[in-house]
Structures are given as C-alpha cells and as structure tokens.
Write a protein that holds these residues in place. Sequence first.
Motif, short mmCIF file in Angstrom:
data_model
loop_
_atom_site.label_atom_id
_atom_site.label_comp_id
_atom_site.label_asym_id
_atom_site.label_seq_id
_atom_site.Cartn_x
_atom_site.Cartn_y
_atom_site.Cartn_z
N ILE A 159 -6.14 2.04 -17.92
CA ILE A 159 -5.34 2.77 -16.52
C ILE A 159 -5.43 4.11 -16.35
CG2 ILE A 159 -2.85 3.10 -16.25
CD1 ILE A 159 -2.00 0.77 -17.81
N LEU A 160 -5.96 4.80 -17.60
CA LEU A 160 -6.25 6.29 -17.33
C LEU A 160 -7.49 6.33 -16.62
CD1 LEU A 160 -5.14 8.99 -17.96
CD2 LEU A 160 -6.55 8.94 -20.38
N PHE A 161 -8.36 5.46 -16.84
CA PHE A 161 -9.86 5.52 -16.45
C PHE A 161 -9.78 5.22 -14.84
CE2 PHE A 161 -13.86 3.45 -15.19
CZ PHE A 161 -14.90 4.44 -15.66
N ILE A 162 -8.88 4.09 -14.53
CA ILE A 162 -8.83 3.70 -13.20
C ILE A 162 -8.10 4.66 -12.34
CG2 ILE A 162 -7.72 2.05 -11.40
CD1 ILE A 162 -10.16 1.08 -13.04
N LEU A 163 -7.01 5.40 -12.82
CA LEU A 163 -6.07 6.35 -12.17
C LEU A 163 -6.98 7.64 -11.76
CD1 LEU A 163 -2.66 5.97 -13.75
CD2 LEU A 163 -3.44 5.05 -11.44
N THR A 164 -7.73 7.91 -12.61
CA THR A 164 -8.40 9.40 -12.65
C THR A 164 -9.66 9.09 -11.84
OG1 THR A 164 -9.55 8.65 -14.84
CG2 THR A 164 -7.67 10.40 -14.90
N THR A 165 -10.32 7.60 -11.90
CA THR A 165 -11.49 7.71 -10.95
C THR A 165 -10.76 7.55 -9.44
OG1 THR A 165 -12.27 6.03 -12.25
CG2 THR A 165 -13.06 5.58 -10.12
N VAL A 166 -9.73 7.12 -9.19
CA VAL A 166 -9.19 7.13 -7.84
C VAL A 166 -8.94 8.74 -7.36
CG1 VAL A 166 -7.18 6.69 -6.35
CG2 VAL A 166 -8.50 4.72 -7.86
N ALA A 167 -8.33 9.32 -8.27
CA ALA A 167 -8.04 10.84 -7.86
C ALA A 167 -9.39 11.57 -7.74
CB ALA A 167 -7.27 11.33 -9.24
N LEU A 168 -10.47 11.45 -8.86
CA LEU A 168 -11.73 12.09 -8.44
C LEU A 168 -12.50 11.69 -7.11
CD1 LEU A 168 -12.71 12.18 -12.11
CD2 LEU A 168 -11.97 13.89 -10.88
N VAL A 169 -12.10 10.53 -6.87
CA VAL A 169 -12.88 10.10 -5.58
C VAL A 169 -12.30 10.43 -4.42
CG1 VAL A 169 -13.79 7.71 -4.37
CG2 VAL A 169 -14.13 8.10 -6.93
N PHE A 170 -10.84 10.27 -4.43
CA PHE A 170 -10.05 10.50 -3.08
C PHE A 170 -9.39 11.65 -3.08
CE2 PHE A 170 -10.70 5.79 -3.49
CZ PHE A 170 -10.99 5.53 -2.23
N ALA A 171 -8.69 12.21 -4.17
CA ALA A 171 -7.81 13.51 -3.89
C ALA A 171 -8.90 14.45 -4.12
CB ALA A 171 -6.82 13.27 -4.93
#
Length: 281
Positions: free
Chosen positions: A102-114
């Motif tokens: 869960i942490l890996f997925i959420l931070t991936t989205v944050a680093l790629v989009f936000a």
Amino acid sequence: MFASNPFADLATTIPLNVIQGYVILMAILVVGGTVVDMIHKKSAKYFFAKAKSAEAARTRVLGAGDKIGIAVSTVVVDVATSGEFCNPKRRISHLFTMYGFILFILTTVALVFAYPTHEAPGIVSQLWHLGAAMVMFGGYWFWFFIRVDVAAEGVPCYRIVKADMFILSLLGTTTFGLVWAILQAKGVAVWTTLFLALFIISATVLFAGVLWSKFAHMFFKPAAAFNKRVIKADGSRENLPEPVDLTDPALQKRFPDIPEYMGTNPSYMGLGIKREQPKHY
C-alpha cells in the motif's frame, strides 16, 4: 540517496507523460482484470446468491447500527490486522507485505503525479523505499520459510506453480524497483537500465495479470469477511452444520488419516500434531 525521487531522474530519459500514462494503464488493467475475473468466475453472483439464501434462515434482523458495528469490526480485525491468520508468523509476514505494498503504491502515485521533480519532499521518497523494503521482508519470509508446502511438506522453495504468480511478480516489482533506484542514484548506467527493464516487466506482469493471479482476492476478502460476520450475528449460521472438531480423539481413532491432513492444512498448523517429513533423494 533514499530521499531523492527516482522517477525524476527517469523523466530525463523517458518523457514524464509516458511514465504517467503507464501508471494509469496499470490501474485500468487492475480494474478491468478484476471485473473480468468476477464475470468469468461468477464470484459476485455466487456471493450475492449465498447472502440471499442466508437471509431466509436468519433468526433476527440486523439494524443499521449492527451492520455498521460489523463493518468496523471487519475493517479493524480482518482487514487492518489480518485477524484471519492464526499463525502469528504468517500474520506478521502478511501485514508487512500488505502495508508495504500500500505504501509503495501510494508513494509511487505521489512521486509520479504530485511531485514529479527533484523538489519532491524527502519523506515521500523515503516512504517509497521503505514500502519496497517492507514488501521484500514480508514476501521473502513467506516464500522461503512459511509457505505450507515448504514448511510442512518439505517441498523445495524453488518449486513454482501458477498460484505463485502474484507473490513472485510482487517481489520482483519491489526488488527490481529498489535495486534500480539505488543503482540510478549511484550512476551505474548499464546495470540501471537492466534493472529498470526488469522492474517494468515484473510490474506489468503484476498489474496486467490480475485475471490469472490472486491479485483480485484482496478485493473479495473484506466482503467475504463482512458477510461471515453478518450471518453469524443474524443467526443464519445456526442453521448450518457445526464445523467438525478434527482434534477429537474419538474422531481421529475412527479416521486415522485426520492427523496427517491436519499436518498439511494451513488452518491446523501449529497444533503440535507431527508427521514424518517426506524424504528427498
């Protein structure tokens, strides 16, 4: 090193919109694969049919407050703390893997989009690396030491079947991703390219292979756990046969194969019933 955004460096060679498009595509494949899995296996139809048949056998009607309480218990016990696992080692392994993913997925989205640049908050990048490490810890512990066929049957850990597709692709994604990020930060160009390719391949298998792996099960398990608590609370469970106690000495005397079954079934691991381990030549 762990505080830098690995996708910011990647964006210098691969356009950012391509990276973002890949992440969106993987999300679409997960949703689409889950829906197709439900249609193919008729999981939702079977689930609602069983819930409907249980309503006719219930002895009390649950109110909104009862169902909210059951939902909270399901989230806290069955989802957040994985209370369905009786084996403490299996439970800890699962929790590390689940929360790490869960942490890996959420931070991936944050680093790629936000935060797609080097100005990304260091804590987000650190949590991305931590999530990958947590999955690796829980996943490798499970693969080498906890799997039933390895722990109880003495099967080699390198024996792979179709059901292992999810855990192996998950471990590949986090392992190759973490190694790629470290090599990229150190500037090892050749090896960075290799592990990036392995990272992309394993991630594609993980998210595009939902229909053939156990990925979709994570969406069904909370619903099944909630329904199990509902039928117990409304009394419909009382009209079903009670589970057989396989530890009953009289039953074991009548059926001598029961102790061996309990030694191989994950639900009965850790009860102290031993059996001779198979010999490998």
